[in-house]
Design a protein around this motif. Structure first.
Motif, short mmCIF file in Angstrom:
data_model
loop_
_atom_site.label_atom_id
_atom_site.label_comp_id
_atom_site.label_asym_id
_atom_site.label_seq_id
_atom_site.Cartn_x
_atom_site.Cartn_y
_atom_site.Cartn_z
N CYS A 68 -21.14 50.59 -4.88
CA CYS A 68 -21.01 49.68 -3.74
C CYS A 68 -21.26 50.40 -2.42
CB CYS A 68 -19.63 49.04 -3.74
SG CYS A 68 -19.35 47.85 -5.08
N ARG B 22 -20.00 43.88 3.25
CA ARG B 22 -19.19 44.58 2.25
C ARG B 22 -18.95 43.68 1.04
NH1 ARG B 22 -14.06 45.82 5.81
NH2 ARG B 22 -14.74 43.82 6.68
N SER B 23 -18.71 44.33 -0.09
CA SER B 23 -18.27 43.59 -1.26
C SER B 23 -16.86 43.06 -0.99
CB SER B 23 -18.29 44.48 -2.50
OG SER B 23 -19.62 44.74 -2.90
N SER C 167 -24.23 49.38 0.22
CA SER C 167 -23.94 49.01 1.60
C SER C 167 -24.74 49.87 2.58
CB SER C 167 -22.44 49.15 1.89
OG SER C 167 -22.02 50.50 1.79
N ALA D 224 -24.89 38.85 -7.44
CA ALA D 224 -23.44 38.99 -7.27
C ALA D 224 -22.80 39.19 -8.63
CB ALA D 224 -22.85 37.76 -6.58
N PHE E 163 -14.59 47.65 1.03
CA PHE E 163 -14.43 46.27 0.61
C PHE E 163 -13.77 45.42 1.69
CE2 PHE E 163 -14.25 48.84 -3.30
CZ PHE E 163 -15.24 48.23 -4.07
N ILE F 28 -23.79 42.45 -4.34
CA ILE F 28 -22.38 42.63 -4.01
C ILE F 28 -21.53 42.47 -5.26
CG2 ILE F 28 -22.57 41.92 -1.60
CD1 ILE F 28 -21.48 39.19 -2.43
N VAL F 29 -20.37 43.08 -5.21
CA VAL F 29 -19.36 42.93 -6.25
C VAL F 29 -18.22 42.11 -5.66
CG1 VAL F 29 -17.66 44.13 -7.68
CG2 VAL F 29 -19.97 45.08 -7.40
N VAL F 30 -17.79 41.10 -6.39
CA VAL F 30 -16.64 40.29 -5.97
C VAL F 30 -15.56 40.48 -7.04
CG1 VAL F 30 -15.80 38.02 -5.31
CG2 VAL F 30 -18.20 38.63 -4.91
#
Length: 429
Positions: free
Chosen positions: A203, A43-44, A207, A182, A238, A214-216
């Motif tokens: 997202c 997951r992000s 997944s 990322a 998330f 991924i997104v942070v």
């Protein structure tokens, strides 16, 4: 002591000399990167916390971890009333440029850049709240990509559709070179509803595909509620990590480790007082540490040195950390926050020290202290001001939009800035 050798660094997003108390977060992210590298689903990530706990510093450190693993990375900061389209385009442009030298098919990179350019230049749908002047400016803007814009991919004008297609294509480029992408997104709570929805949808799609992108994100404590309001499945989409104040051991490490490298030590009582003053909040730890270093005549640093330095640290915080935020509020909003500040004081039982650092209460007979983590009832605020709750809604909503307060639960509000209530009680009405 020599101020030139002062190791402490209070600043917005500025990495401290010792990143203490964040080993768990760094370890978790390292596992995420390794799992994705092995084709495992992940997951992000979303970091949440108050101002001054080091979310931006941690976000930058996580980005460095990704770069070390040869990921393509880009970072953006969300702003209220600004579309995410151009910032995301800029972030992905940077990420793909990092991957391009290792890609064996330059045409594949050009194809993606064409899609990216089309995404960046796509006009917002009619009624998005931007005037004719903004439209003309958007039409003149160019993203600095030297390939023709593609057609039919990530250019529908629907941010949800376009982000899904753009992120999917970026992930495929990363997969070609055996790595990932990322996107680091600071102040995530400031995204508009459509952008939040689009980001969640993208997202979700990534997944499901197991794609290496991924997104942070990082934002204030109410960010999970913002995401949940956009997509109900965001709670499972998330991995949420709450970033909080440092415990005593970590705070001592943040002060002592950089000092030891300069052959300087602290007496135990000095560390006791520094933790009491800073509350363990990383920004405050750096601010009090810097002021104490500059005022201490020699090593070891004593509690007396901390007492001498504290007013200077507090004066600097009053201007740079608290004052700049206070000045953004209107008179009605300041009245609302002052009521919150008064209600955040709680009685201490007899036998406890109730000084709270602001001169209220005191001694062993009980008193008042700041309940730093307490949310305040909006109904109580209205009662204290002799107003109806509905009449205060504009002030409350404006303060939330300005990022000065947040609503973690329905019917309650809390300050986004630690010790803000204490500061407000020192300001003239």
């Amino acid at each position: 002591m020599d101020p030139v050798r002062n190791p402490y660094a209070p600043g917005a997003g500025q990495r401290p000399p010792e990143l203490a108390g964040r080993d768990r977060e760094l370890e978790v992210f390292d596992i995420v990167l390794e799992r994705i590298a092995r084709g495992r689903p992940e997951r992000s990530l979303v970091l949440t916390g108050l101002r001054g706990v080091g979310k931006t510093v941690l976000l930058n450190t996580l980005r460095s971890q990704a770069i070390t693993r040869l990921w393509g990375t880009g970072k953006i900061e969300a702003r209220p009333d600004q579309s995410i389209r151009r910032p995301v385009a800029a972030a992905l442009h940077m990420a793909i440029r990092e991957l391009a030298p290792r890609h064996r098919a330059p045409d594949r990179i050009d194809d993606f850049l064409g899609v990216l350019k089309a995404f960046a230049l796509r006009s917002a749908p009619t009624g998005a709240g931007r005037g004719a002047g903004a439209t003309r400016l958007r039409d003149r803007w160019q993203p600095g990509i030297d390939v023709p814009a593609a057609s039919g991919r990530a250019d529908s004008g629907d941010i949800e559709i376009d982000l899904v297609e753009l992120f999917t294509d970026a992930a495929e480029v990363a997969a070609d070179v055996g790595t990932g992408v990322a996107v680091f997104l600071d102040e995530m709570q400031d995204l508009g509803p459509e952008d939040v929805s689009g980001l969640c949808a993208a997202c979700h799609e990534l997944s499901q595909l197991g794609a290496p992108l991924i997104v942070v994100g990082a934002g204030l404590p109410h960010l999970p509620a913002v995401l949940s309001a956009a997509k109900s499945y965001s709670e499972r989409l998330f991995r949420y990590q709450r970033i909080d104040r440092l415990d005593r051991i970590a705070a001592d490490q943040a002060l002592c480790a950089p000092a030891a490298r300069e052959q300087v030590e602290y007496e135990p009582k000095a560390l006791d007082l520094l933790y009491e003053k800073s509350g363990g909040y990383p920004y405050f730890v750096q601010a009090y540490g810097k002021a104490t270093w500059d005022s201490a005549p020699r090593s070891p640093v004593t509690a007396a040195d901390v007492r001498v330095a504290a007013p200077e640290a507090e004066a600097e915080l009053a201007v740079g950390f608290f004052g700049s935020r206070f000045e953004r509020a209107t008179p009605a909003e300041r009245e609302y926050m002052r009521a919150m500040a008064t209600l955040s004081l709680v009685e201490t039982p007899e036998g406890e020290d109730g000084t709270g650092g602001d001169g209220t209460g005191g001694g062993t007979g009980g008193g008042l202290r700041d309940d730093l983590d307490a949310a305040v009832s909006t109904a109580e605020i209205a009662r204290s001001l002799g107003r109806k709750p509905a009449s205060l809604s504009p002030a409350r909503d404006a303060l939330i939009k300005k990022g000065l307060i947040y609503s973690g639960e329905r019917g309650t509000v809390a300050f986004t800035v630690p010790h803000f209530g204490r500061y407000l009680r020192t300001q003239p009405a």
